[in-house]
Scaffold this motif. Sequence first.
Motif, mmCIF file in Angstrom:
data_model
loop_
_atom_site.group_PDB
_atom_site.id
_atom_site.type_symbol
_atom_site.label_atom_id
_atom_site.label_comp_id
_atom_site.label_asym_id
_atom_site.label_seq_id
_atom_site.Cartn_x
_atom_site.Cartn_y
_atom_site.Cartn_z
ATOM 1 N N ARG A 18 0.831 -1.204 0.000
ATOM 2 C CA ARG A 18 0.000 0.000 0.000
ATOM 3 C C ARG A 18 0.870 1.260 0.000
ATOM 4 O O ARG A 18 0.627 2.197 -0.757
ATOM 5 C CB ARG A 18 -0.939 0.010 1.209
ATOM 6 N N LYS A 19 1.907 1.285 0.837
ATOM 7 C CA LYS A 19 2.789 2.457 0.891
ATOM 8 C C LYS A 19 3.463 2.697 -0.460
ATOM 9 O O LYS A 19 3.539 3.834 -0.931
ATOM 10 C CB LYS A 19 3.842 2.285 1.986
ATOM 11 N N ILE A 20 3.934 1.621 -1.084
ATOM 12 C CA ILE A 20 4.601 1.747 -2.393
ATOM 13 C C ILE A 20 3.611 2.263 -3.434
ATOM 14 O O ILE A 20 3.907 3.200 -4.187
ATOM 15 C CB ILE A 20 5.189 0.391 -2.830
ATOM 16 N N LEU A 21 2.429 1.659 -3.488
ATOM 17 C CA LEU A 21 1.447 2.031 -4.509
ATOM 18 C C LEU A 21 0.916 3.438 -4.301
ATOM 19 O O LEU A 21 0.676 4.169 -5.274
ATOM 20 C CB LEU A 21 0.311 1.017 -4.536
ATOM 21 N N GLU A 22 0.747 3.851 -3.060
ATOM 22 C CA GLU A 22 0.285 5.221 -2.801
ATOM 23 C C GLU A 22 1.348 6.235 -3.235
ATOM 24 O O GLU A 22 1.014 7.310 -3.726
ATOM 25 C CB GLU A 22 -0.114 5.390 -1.342
ATOM 26 N N GLN A 23 2.628 5.886 -3.107
ATOM 27 C CA GLN A 23 3.696 6.762 -3.591
ATOM 28 C C GLN A 23 3.677 6.864 -5.116
ATOM 29 O O GLN A 23 4.139 7.846 -5.678
ATOM 30 C CB GLN A 23 5.063 6.261 -3.122
ATOM 31 N N ASN A 99 -1.189 -10.784 -15.897
ATOM 32 C CA ASN A 99 -0.445 -9.970 -16.851
ATOM 33 C C ASN A 99 1.053 -9.951 -16.570
ATOM 34 O O ASN A 99 1.859 -9.839 -17.482
ATOM 35 C CB ASN A 99 -0.964 -8.525 -16.821
ATOM 36 N N GLU A 100 1.415 -10.068 -15.298
ATOM 37 C CA GLU A 100 2.828 -10.023 -14.894
ATOM 38 C C GLU A 100 3.013 -10.849 -13.636
ATOM 39 O O GLU A 100 2.044 -11.266 -12.995
ATOM 40 C CB GLU A 100 3.287 -8.579 -14.640
ATOM 41 N N TYR A 101 4.270 -11.014 -13.259
ATOM 42 C CA TYR A 101 4.631 -11.883 -12.151
ATOM 43 C C TYR A 101 5.813 -11.258 -11.416
ATOM 44 O O TYR A 101 6.812 -10.927 -12.051
ATOM 45 C CB TYR A 101 5.040 -13.245 -12.728
ATOM 46 N N ASP A 107 10.288 -4.761 -3.828
ATOM 47 C CA ASP A 107 10.481 -3.396 -3.347
ATOM 48 C C ASP A 107 9.781 -2.438 -4.311
ATOM 49 O O ASP A 107 9.205 -2.863 -5.315
ATOM 50 C CB ASP A 107 11.964 -3.052 -3.180
ATOM 51 N N GLY A 108 9.843 -1.171 -4.003
ATOM 52 C CA GLY A 108 9.162 -0.172 -4.817
ATOM 53 C C GLY A 108 9.648 -0.136 -6.251
ATOM 54 O O GLY A 108 8.870 0.065 -7.180
ATOM 55 N N GLU A 109 10.944 -0.327 -6.442
ATOM 56 C CA GLU A 109 11.518 -0.296 -7.784
ATOM 57 C C GLU A 109 10.954 -1.418 -8.652
ATOM 58 O O GLU A 109 10.622 -1.210 -9.824
ATOM 59 C CB GLU A 109 13.046 -0.427 -7.665
ATOM 60 N N ILE A 110 10.817 -2.602 -8.079
ATOM 61 C CA ILE A 110 10.282 -3.745 -8.820
ATOM 62 C C ILE A 110 8.823 -3.499 -9.200
ATOM 63 O O ILE A 110 8.417 -3.703 -10.350
ATOM 64 C CB ILE A 110 10.416 -5.047 -7.991
ATOM 65 N N ILE A 111 8.018 -3.058 -8.245
ATOM 66 C CA ILE A 111 6.604 -2.794 -8.533
ATOM 67 C C ILE A 111 6.475 -1.688 -9.579
ATOM 68 O O ILE A 111 5.713 -1.820 -10.537
ATOM 69 C CB ILE A 111 5.827 -2.451 -7.248
ATOM 70 N N GLN A 112 7.224 -0.622 -9.419
ATOM 71 C CA GLN A 112 7.161 0.477 -10.389
ATOM 72 C C GLN A 112 7.529 -0.029 -11.787
ATOM 73 O O GLN A 112 6.852 0.284 -12.767
ATOM 74 C CB GLN A 112 8.079 1.615 -9.981
ATOM 75 N N SER A 113 8.573 -0.817 -11.884
ATOM 76 C CA SER A 113 9.015 -1.350 -13.170
ATOM 77 C C SER A 113 7.936 -2.214 -13.825
ATOM 78 O O SER A 113 7.629 -2.059 -15.012
ATOM 79 C CB SER A 113 10.300 -2.162 -12.969
ATOM 80 N N LYS A 114 7.344 -3.118 -13.066
ATOM 81 C CA LYS A 114 6.303 -4.010 -13.611
ATOM 82 C C LYS A 114 5.067 -3.223 -14.010
ATOM 83 O O LYS A 114 4.461 -3.486 -15.054
ATOM 84 C CB LYS A 114 5.936 -5.105 -12.618
ATOM 85 N N PHE A 115 4.664 -2.244 -13.181
ATOM 86 C CA PHE A 115 3.486 -1.452 -13.506
ATOM 87 C C PHE A 115 3.731 -0.576 -14.740
ATOM 88 O O PHE A 115 2.810 -0.331 -15.510
ATOM 89 C CB PHE A 115 3.050 -0.617 -12.297
ATOM 90 N N GLN A 116 4.978 -0.129 -14.954
ATOM 91 C CA GLN A 116 5.311 0.601 -16.156
ATOM 92 C C GLN A 116 5.233 -0.320 -17.373
ATOM 93 O O GLN A 116 4.720 0.072 -18.422
ATOM 94 C CB GLN A 116 6.711 1.228 -16.057
ATOM 95 N N GLN A 117 5.744 -1.534 -17.227
ATOM 96 C CA GLN A 117 5.737 -2.494 -18.342
ATOM 97 C C GLN A 117 4.336 -2.790 -18.851
ATOM 98 O O GLN A 117 4.131 -2.991 -20.040
ATOM 99 C CB GLN A 117 6.416 -3.809 -17.935
ATOM 100 N N VAL A 118 3.368 -2.817 -17.947
ATOM 101 C CA VAL A 118 1.990 -3.134 -18.349
ATOM 102 C C VAL A 118 1.161 -1.870 -18.615
ATOM 103 O O VAL A 118 -0.037 -1.958 -18.851
ATOM 104 C CB VAL A 118 1.286 -4.045 -17.319
#
Length: 121
Positions: A18-23, A99-101, A107-118
Amino acid sequence: MKSCLIVDDSRVVRMVARKILEQLSFATSEAADGQQAVEACKQNMPDAVLLDWNMPVMNGIEFLRALRAMEGGDKPVVVFCTTENEMSRIQEALMAGANEYIMKPFDGEIIQSKFQQVGLI
């Protein structure tokens, strides 16, 4: 603002996600198992779902299949976030509509990267 449903039986994992996604400027909601997630999607279909595999009541793959069968359930981007790392499990998730795995721990970098990819950010 895009929305993301965080589905994980670990309160700590949900809090960190939640903290990562809210950022990343997402409105977030949470569910502790797949059945709660189904109910949440019936109320308000999210733009994205960050989904754990191993949960009580209804696991992640069961939820994913139920989601994809729901009206409008083809729209959310689903990112599995789990410790399941066998290729057969990854393929099963993708065949069920993920869509992704992402592997835990994340960490935040991984989530940001995957969300950018999709295309979510």
